[in-house]
Scaffold this motif. Structure first.
Motif, PDB file in Angstrom:
ATOM      1  N   ALA A   6     -17.949  -7.988 -14.180  1.00  0.00           N
ATOM      2  CA  ALA A   6     -18.537  -9.252 -13.760  1.00  0.00           C
ATOM      3  C   ALA A   6     -18.014  -9.670 -12.395  1.00  0.00           C
ATOM      4  N   LEU A   7     -16.805  -9.201 -12.039  1.00  0.00           N
ATOM      5  CA  LEU A   7     -16.170  -9.586 -10.777  1.00  0.00           C
ATOM      6  C   LEU A   7     -15.088  -8.582 -10.451  1.00  0.00           C
ATOM      7  N   GLN A   8     -14.898  -8.318  -9.158  1.00  0.00           N
ATOM      8  CA  GLN A   8     -13.729  -7.577  -8.706  1.00  0.00           C
ATOM      9  C   GLN A   8     -12.882  -8.521  -7.852  1.00  0.00           C
ATOM     10  N   VAL A   9     -11.629  -8.691  -8.246  1.00  0.00           N
ATOM     11  CA  VAL A   9     -10.689  -9.576  -7.551  1.00  0.00           C
ATOM     12  C   VAL A   9      -9.744  -8.689  -6.732  1.00  0.00           C
ATOM     13  N   LEU A  10      -9.884  -8.757  -5.413  1.00  0.00           N
ATOM     14  CA  LEU A  10      -9.139  -7.875  -4.516  1.00  0.00           C
ATOM     15  C   LEU A  10      -8.197  -8.723  -3.670  1.00  0.00           C
ATOM     16  N   VAL A  11      -6.902  -8.659  -3.972  1.00  0.00           N
ATOM     17  CA  VAL A  11      -5.899  -9.435  -3.251  1.00  0.00           C
ATOM     18  C   VAL A  11      -5.160  -8.497  -2.298  1.00  0.00           C
ATOM     19  N   SER A  12      -5.284  -8.744  -1.004  1.00  0.00           N
ATOM     20  CA  SER A  12      -4.638  -7.898   0.022  1.00  0.00           C
ATOM     21  C   SER A  12      -4.824  -6.419  -0.288  1.00  0.00           C
ATOM     22  N   PRO A  13      -6.054  -5.969  -0.520  1.00  0.00           N
ATOM     23  CA  PRO A  13      -6.251  -4.598  -0.990  1.00  0.00           C
ATOM     24  C   PRO A  13      -5.990  -3.551   0.093  1.00  0.00           C
ATOM     25  N   VAL A  14      -5.442  -2.416  -0.331  1.00  0.00           N
ATOM     26  CA  VAL A  14      -5.345  -1.235   0.532  1.00  0.00           C
ATOM     27  C   VAL A  14      -6.672  -0.500   0.408  1.00  0.00           C
ATOM     28  N   VAL A  15      -7.501  -0.585   1.436  1.00  0.00           N
ATOM     29  CA  VAL A  15      -8.812   0.069   1.390  1.00  0.00           C
ATOM     30  C   VAL A  15      -9.032   0.998   2.579  1.00  0.00           C
ATOM     31  N   GLY A  16      -8.094   0.990   3.536  1.00  0.00           N
ATOM     32  CA  GLY A  16      -8.153   1.867   4.687  1.00  0.00           C
ATOM     33  C   GLY A  16      -6.811   2.558   4.877  1.00  0.00           C
ATOM     34  N   HIS A  17      -6.632   3.175   6.049  1.00  0.00           N
ATOM     35  CA  HIS A  17      -5.414   3.933   6.361  1.00  0.00           C
ATOM     36  C   HIS A  17      -4.670   3.274   7.508  1.00  0.00           C
ATOM     37  N   TRP A  18      -3.355   3.405   7.493  1.00  0.00           N
ATOM     38  CA  TRP A  18      -2.547   2.740   8.520  1.00  0.00           C
ATOM     39  C   TRP A  18      -2.876   3.234   9.931  1.00  0.00           C
ATOM     40  N   ALA A  19      -3.389   4.451  10.056  1.00  0.00           N
ATOM     41  CA  ALA A  19      -3.671   5.014  11.382  1.00  0.00           C
ATOM     42  C   ALA A  19      -5.107   4.780  11.837  1.00  0.00           C
ATOM     43  N   ASP A  20      -5.844   3.908  11.153  1.00  0.00           N
ATOM     44  CA  ASP A  20      -7.246   3.677  11.512  1.00  0.00           C
ATOM     45  C   ASP A  20      -7.407   2.804  12.748  1.00  0.00           C
ATOM     46  N   GLY A  21      -6.333   2.207  13.247  1.00  0.00           N
ATOM     47  CA  GLY A  21      -6.409   1.464  14.500  1.00  0.00           C
ATOM     48  C   GLY A  21      -6.729  -0.013  14.372  1.00  0.00           C
ATOM     49  N   ARG A  22      -6.488  -0.604  13.212  1.00  0.00           N
ATOM     50  CA  ARG A  22      -6.771  -2.033  13.055  1.00  0.00           C
ATOM     51  C   ARG A  22      -5.650  -2.879  13.651  1.00  0.00           C
ATOM     52  N   ALA A  23      -6.030  -3.986  14.256  1.00  0.00           N
ATOM     53  CA  ALA A  23      -5.091  -4.794  15.042  1.00  0.00           C
ATOM     54  C   ALA A  23      -3.955  -5.367  14.209  1.00  0.00           C
ATOM     55  N   SER A  24      -4.218  -5.712  12.950  1.00  0.00           N
ATOM     56  CA  SER A  24      -3.159  -6.333  12.140  1.00  0.00           C
ATOM     57  C   SER A  24      -1.981  -5.395  11.928  1.00  0.00           C
ATOM     58  N   TYR A  25      -2.215  -4.084  11.988  1.00  0.00           N
ATOM     59  CA  TYR A  25      -1.103  -3.137  11.859  1.00  0.00           C
ATOM     60  C   TYR A  25      -0.163  -3.203  13.063  1.00  0.00           C
ATOM     61  N   ASP A  26      -0.685  -3.542  14.224  1.00  0.00           N
ATOM     62  CA  ASP A  26       0.162  -3.695  15.404  1.00  0.00           C
ATOM     63  C   ASP A  26       0.787  -5.082  15.457  1.00  0.00           C
ATOM     64  N   GLU A  27      -0.004  -6.097  15.131  1.00  0.00           N
ATOM     65  CA  GLU A  27       0.467  -7.479  15.249  1.00  0.00           C
ATOM     66  C   GLU A  27       1.592  -7.791  14.264  1.00  0.00           C
ATOM     67  N   PHE A  28       1.546  -7.195  13.075  1.00  0.00           N
ATOM     68  CA  PHE A  28       2.526  -7.516  12.037  1.00  0.00           C
ATOM     69  C   PHE A  28       3.289  -6.266  11.589  1.00  0.00           C
ATOM     70  N   ALA A  29       3.515  -5.355  12.517  1.00  0.00           N
ATOM     71  CA  ALA A  29       4.098  -4.055  12.191  1.00  0.00           C
ATOM     72  C   ALA A  29       5.471  -4.163  11.554  1.00  0.00           C
ATOM     73  N   GLU A  30       6.265  -5.146  11.950  1.00  0.00           N
ATOM     74  CA  GLU A  30       7.620  -5.282  11.426  1.00  0.00           C
ATOM     75  C   GLU A  30       8.011  -6.750  11.426  1.00  0.00           C
ATOM     76  N   GLY A  31       8.765  -7.127  10.386  1.00  0.00           N
ATOM     77  CA  GLY A  31       9.262  -8.486  10.329  1.00  0.00           C
ATOM     78  C   GLY A  31       8.421  -9.444   9.527  1.00  0.00           C
ATOM     79  N   TYR A  32       7.447  -8.943   8.757  1.00  0.00           N
ATOM     80  CA  TYR A  32       6.554  -9.802   7.983  1.00  0.00           C
ATOM     81  C   TYR A  32       6.452  -9.345   6.530  1.00  0.00           C
ATOM     82  N   PHE A  33       7.557  -8.873   5.979  1.00  0.00           N
ATOM     83  CA  PHE A  33       7.701  -8.495   4.572  1.00  0.00           C
ATOM     84  C   PHE A  33       7.187  -7.089   4.292  1.00  0.00           C
ATOM     85  N   LEU A  34       5.915  -6.814   4.539  1.00  0.00           N
ATOM     86  CA  LEU A  34       5.396  -5.448   4.387  1.00  0.00           C
ATOM     87  C   LEU A  34       5.201  -4.866   5.773  1.00  0.00           C
TER      88      LEU A  34
END
Length: 333
Positions: free
Chosen positions: A179-207
């Motif tokens: 009836a529903l899929q609840v996706l909280v901060s889901p891993v759906v891509g790869h770290w090397a795909d080039g998305r900006a959030s991987y650079d902006e929060f690379a270290e110092g933000y828990f994960l």
């Protein structure tokens, strides 16, 4: 936006929290987590909690079933914990599962799927799918009594990945429609795909980015697995005819952009999808850090409300009709 003050206190209190030592060891990391993590003293009340096991592809899969007050049959949420497919456990989601169980008046079946590297892909995905399929056939046999016509799937981080994968596999393989899929901060891509959030929060933000790099050395068997949409759902060419989705994410999280991209692709494919970004918040806000971050209460309430509406619209002969109209991203409190 600046970090939420509660998130900042978490990071300030554990300056090495997101560092991966070289070489990391999954067994040692699990042991350290169990040694240092403490179950909260005041847990949200539910009708009952039962530890049991359900049939899986390689033997029984341990599950923890949360039962609301009242008399069933209840709708059922299959929930998958986070931890990079490698280090998570049922305990870290105790508060979230209890809260959603009580608020949505549904059974929550928290699944202790097999972990990598001892059990690499597709072990976790196979366990998640097998448990969901069993629930769709045998929900009435669960503690408290479940309704097989009203089921949903959900999870956080790697667990969000598994929920999305279950939905994809069920569509492709003729399995149960949620009836529903609840996706909280889901891993759906790869770290090397080039998305900006991987650079902006690379270290110092828990994960950290380094942590995600390491998780991807543990779960896939080889590079070919990274092209499989049942490992990385953003690799899927077609996201149509999937269950409605609620996608929650944290602004200050390396996984932010891929979750939001997945939500937009679901919307573009005609899947009713609500996307929510919690500003100034870090990874783990829903489950692991639920007692430290007050925004968790709003997130839990949003999930419970979405589940209640989705279960109410389920047709009774199989879950998964249309929920509320799709919504765009908004800032959470």
């Amino acid at each position: 936006m600046p970090l939420n003050p509660e998130a900042q206190r978490i990071i300030d209190g554990f300056p090495q929290l997101d560092r991966i030592e070289t070489p990391p060891n999954a067994a040692a990391m699990r042991e350290e987590f169990h040694r240092t993590w403490r179950m909260p003293a005041d847990l949200p009340p539910v009708g009952a909690v039962a530890d049991t096991a359900l049939p899986g592809p390689a033997g029984d899969v341990p599950v923890r079933v949360y039962v609301p007050e009242g008399t069933g049959p209840f709708p059922v949420l299959a929930w998958f914990h986070g931890g990079g497919w490698t280090i998570g456990s049922l305990d870290e989601n105790e508060v979230a599962c209890r809260t959603v169980c009580a608020s949505a008046r549904c059974l929550v079946v928290s699944v202790d799927y097999r972990l990598a590297p001892e059990h690499p892909y597709p072990a976790a995905a196979d366990d998640a799918y097998a448990v969901t399929a069993w629930i769709a056939e045998h929900a009435a046999e669960l503690p408290g009594g479940g309704d097989p016509s009203r089921i949903a799937v959900g999870g956080e981080s790697a667990g969000g990945n598994l929920a999305a994968v279950v939905a994809l596999r069920a569509r492709d393989q003729g399995g149960p429609r949620a009836a529903l899929q609840v996706l909280v901060s889901p891993v759906v891509g790869h770290w090397a795909d080039g998305r900006a959030s991987y650079d902006e929060f690379a270290e110092g933000y828990f994960l950290s980015k380094a942590s995600m790099e390491w998780f991807f050395t543990q779960y896939p068997r080889d590079a070919d697995d990274l092209n499989d949409p049942y490992l990385l759902p953003l690799r899927a060419g077609d996201l149509s005819n999937l269950p409605p989705a609620l996608v929650l994410g944290a602004e200050c999280d390396v996984l932010r952009d891929e979750g939001e991209e997945y939500a937009r692709r679901l919307q573009a494919a005609g899947t009713p999808t609500e996307l929510v970004r919690y500003d100034g918040v870090i990874h783990g806000f829903f489950g692991l850090l639920a007692t430290e971050l007050s925004v968790a209460r709003e997130a839990h309430a949003r999930v419970a409300d979405a589940l209640t509406k989705a279960f109410a619209s389920a047709p009774g002969t199989g879950a998964g009709s249309a929920p509320a109209p799709a919504a765009g991203a908004d800032g959470g409190a």
